[in-house]
Design a protein around this motif. Structure first.
Motif, PDB file in Angstrom:
ATOM      1  N   LYS A 388       0.632-126.957 -81.941  1.00 24.44           N
ATOM      2  CA  LYS A 388       0.364-125.957 -80.901  1.00 24.44           C
ATOM      3  C   LYS A 388       0.225-124.545 -81.481  1.00 24.44           C
ATOM      4  O   LYS A 388      -0.158-123.622 -80.776  1.00 24.44           O
ATOM      5  N   VAL A 422       0.349-118.399 -78.139  1.00 22.16           N
ATOM      6  CA  VAL A 422       0.905-119.199 -77.045  1.00 22.16           C
ATOM      7  C   VAL A 422       1.083-118.315 -75.805  1.00 22.16           C
ATOM      8  O   VAL A 422       0.791-118.735 -74.677  1.00 22.16           O
ATOM      9  N   ARG A 424      -0.714-115.718 -74.888  1.00 18.60           N
ATOM     10  CA  ARG A 424      -2.024-115.525 -74.234  1.00 18.60           C
ATOM     11  C   ARG A 424      -2.424-116.786 -73.479  1.00 18.60           C
ATOM     12  O   ARG A 424      -2.936-116.737 -72.385  1.00 18.60           O
ATOM     13  N   ASN A 425      -2.155-117.940 -74.130  1.00  9.51           N
ATOM     14  CA  ASN A 425      -2.482-119.216 -73.508  1.00  9.51           C
ATOM     15  C   ASN A 425      -1.737-119.364 -72.179  1.00  9.51           C
ATOM     16  O   ASN A 425      -2.312-119.741 -71.155  1.00  9.51           O
ATOM     17  N   ARG A 429      -3.189-119.421 -68.199  1.00 11.08           N
ATOM     18  CA  ARG A 429      -2.854-120.487 -67.250  1.00 11.08           C
ATOM     19  C   ARG A 429      -1.878-120.016 -66.171  1.00 11.08           C
ATOM     20  O   ARG A 429      -1.268-120.819 -65.461  1.00 11.08           O
TER      21      ARG A 429
END
Lengths: 457, 136
Positions: A388, A422, A424-425, A429
């Protein structure tokens, strides 16, 4: 992390640290993390090599030392002076001048550390000849190397030569000599001038020993300043004191890279310095890739002790001065003006009988858990997390690499959302909002930095 | 846990990649140092074998909390006489390979000495598949 195994002389002053990550990026054992805007050390991973000290731009990494005044707790104050200490001074300052000044500073006796050099190398050579089955045998001269092998190359601990370092042998000799002269052992204080942090740590918590024979450690840069200042003040009017004749030419250069190897006689042996070079080589030794290897002299610093973090001046100049001094000594030994066999040999039986250290134990920093099932679970987690992470090794999470962050997360020392990618991810979402992101960054980089660069701009 | 590595024919410079990776993993699992050494030596030998003798191949590592199993599968040429290859000192390595310090004929015997289980499947013209297991 878990309980601390030993004393570290290397420390970070949080008031000075600017959280620049340089130490973290250069630490060979990945022992540093940034938390709350400051570098912090995982004590069990640190081997006291001093790479962090070398690269720190703000002087926040420092080496704790004993108070000089503590020498006065003793009636007889012996300074154990390594040859590298003499090597720091320019050519126009003589050995007798240094001896004279150092006595005036408050010491009653001056003894050069490498006085025991030939006895030391004799014991080491004998040990190697008696332990064929343990080859390759690895010198324990450099304490940072001993610790590196304990934490990172635990399968090689049985290859370490369990013999006391020259400083300990010399200390034993002085103590014995003075006690034999009728001095109460309680009145004798032994103080060692150290070129590095690893030797302080070794003196405070010796590996394989219950307690140290050294009573205090003085940093070489501090002592250099004290001695040089006094020399400058006195000019040429100093009271002459004959420098001692205890050390031999071989002793003077023992501390340089190759100083030990040259006193051995093996077909296949190596002298390797600088910690990353050593680590590269030990990987191969561990894999049994190098056949018929007999002896390894390994030093954490470039050029050996002249490269120590507490020496003053350029290591190549220091080395050259030591070589020149040894050359002069060797000539005197050849001409019969001075003997290689010094007074210390009168105590050789005593020193040989007391030269062994106890068992050196592995203390792997690599293991994720004592229990293999838990370790296996953590390893599986690490592999999942690594998939990840972006593998940019950007340091923004406060860890030296994505791999190190994955390990920290699996060991509950960090969170996946510490990674900016992570974050930003999660924002894309809608699982994380900007305030929460800033809160995470604050934990790693501290409130001041966040205010300065994000909130107030 | 499953990991894979690619072995490139003649690429001695990169020999030891798989064994070093396996070593790191086993240290993390706190496996006995002696056992780590055994599997690392065996895998290194097998890597060098595949680089020296075969037309490249793959290494498959499977790991659980009880054992490690490593399969080295190459693309030929296969071993014509397996009993001979298992003898110490027997080697078909070219002079060039020997010059580089490899090809002493200790590969397969050394692997056998270091693992708990060894199986060699080979077919001339097709390839060789070596399976080795070390129990923790």
């Amino acid at each position: 992390m878990s309980e601390s195994y030993f004393y570290h002389a290397l420390k970070i002053n949080p008031d000075i640290c600017i959280g620049c990550t340089r130490c973290m990026r250069n630490c060979p054992t990945q022992a540093i993390r940034v938390r709350d805007g400051r570098a912090t050390i995982y004590e069990n991973k640190c081997v006291d090599c001093g790479e962090c000290y070398k690269v720190c731009p703000s002087g926040a990494v420092f080496v704790a030392e004993d108070d000089f005044e503590s020498i006065y707790n003793f009636k007889y104050r012996v300074v154990l002076m390594p040859s590298v200490f003499m090597g720091q001074f320019p050519e126009d300052i003589s050995a007798s001048q240094i001896y004279s000044v150092i006595t005036q500073l408050g010491f009653t006796h001056v003894m050069e550390v490498e006085t025991s050099a030939l006895i030391y190398s004799g014991i080491v050579n004998y040990y190697i000849s008696q332990n064929e089955d343990k080859k390759p045998l690895i010198s324990t001269y450099c304490p940072a190397i001993v610790r590196l092998i304990q934490v990172k190359f635990p399968s090689l601990v049985d290859n370490l030569i369990p013999i006391k370092a020259p400083v300990d042998l010399t200390a034993m000799y002085v103590r014995k000599k003075l006690t034999d002269d009728g001095i109460n052992p309680k009145d004798i204080g032994l103080f060692y001038i150290t070129p590095c942090a690893a030797k302080i740590a070794a003196a405070k918590t010796p590996v394989g020993e219950d307690e140290s024979i050294i009573d205090g450690v003085l940093n070489m840069d501090t002592m250099y300043n004290m001695v040089l200042k006094k020399i400058k003040q006195e000019g040429s009017n100093y009271k002459k004191k004959q420098s001692a004749n205890d050390v031999s030419s071989d002793g003077i250069i023992l501390t340089l890279t190759n100083g030990e190897k040259r006193l051995t006689n093996f077909k296949k042996s190596f002298a390797i310095d600088e910690i990353s070079n050593v680590m590269e080589f030990l990987e191969k030794v561990e894999n049994d890739e190098i056949e018929d290897l007999e002896f390894l002299e390994l030093r954490a610093c470039d050029q050996g002790c002249p490269g120590g973090i507490l020496t003053c001046g350029n290591r190549f100049l220091i080395k050259d001065r030591m070589m020149q001094r040894a050359k002069k000594w060797a000539e005197r030994e050849r001409n019969g003006v001075s003997s290689r066999k010094k007074e210390i040999f009168s105590q050789d039986e005593y020193l040989i009988a007391n030269s062994q250290v106890g068992k050196i134990l592995p203390r792997s920093m690599m293991k994720l858990d004592e229990d293999i099932n838990i370790a296996f679970q953590k390893l599986t987690t690490i592999k999942e997390i690594e998939r990840k992470l972006p593998h940019t090794d950007c340091n923004v999470c406060g860890a030296p690499s994505c791999g190190a962050l994955a390990e920290d997360i699996a060991c509950n020392n960090a969170s996946l959302s510490d990674c900016v990618f992570v974050q930003r991810n999660l924002e894309v979402r809608n699982s994380l909002n900007i305030e929460e992101s800033i809160e995470i960054m604050k934990k790693i980089w501290g409130e001041e930095k966040l205010k300065e660069f994000i909130l107030n701009k | 846990m499953h990991t894979e590595f690619v072995v490139v024919e003649g690429d001695f410079a990169n020999a030891g990649k798989a064994s070093s990776d396996i070593k790191k993993t086993l240290k993390q699992l706190n496996i006995d140092n002696g056992k780590i050494k055994k599997i690392v030596v065996a895998v290194y030998e097998a890597e060098v074998n595949a680089i020296a003798h075969a037309y490249g191949g793959n290494i498959y590592v499977d790991l659980d909390s009880e054992k490690i199993s490593v399969v080295i599968k190459d693309k030929g040429p296969g071993i014509p006489d397996i009993d001979l290859a298992m003898q110490k000192g027997y080697s078909t390595a070219s002079p060039k390979v020997r010059e580089m310090g490899f090809g002493a004929g200790m590969g397969l015997p050394n692997i056998k000495n270091n693992v708990d289980f060894l199986d060699i499947k080979t077919q001339v013209g097709v390839g060789t598949e070596i399976t080795m297991v070390v129990n923790f």
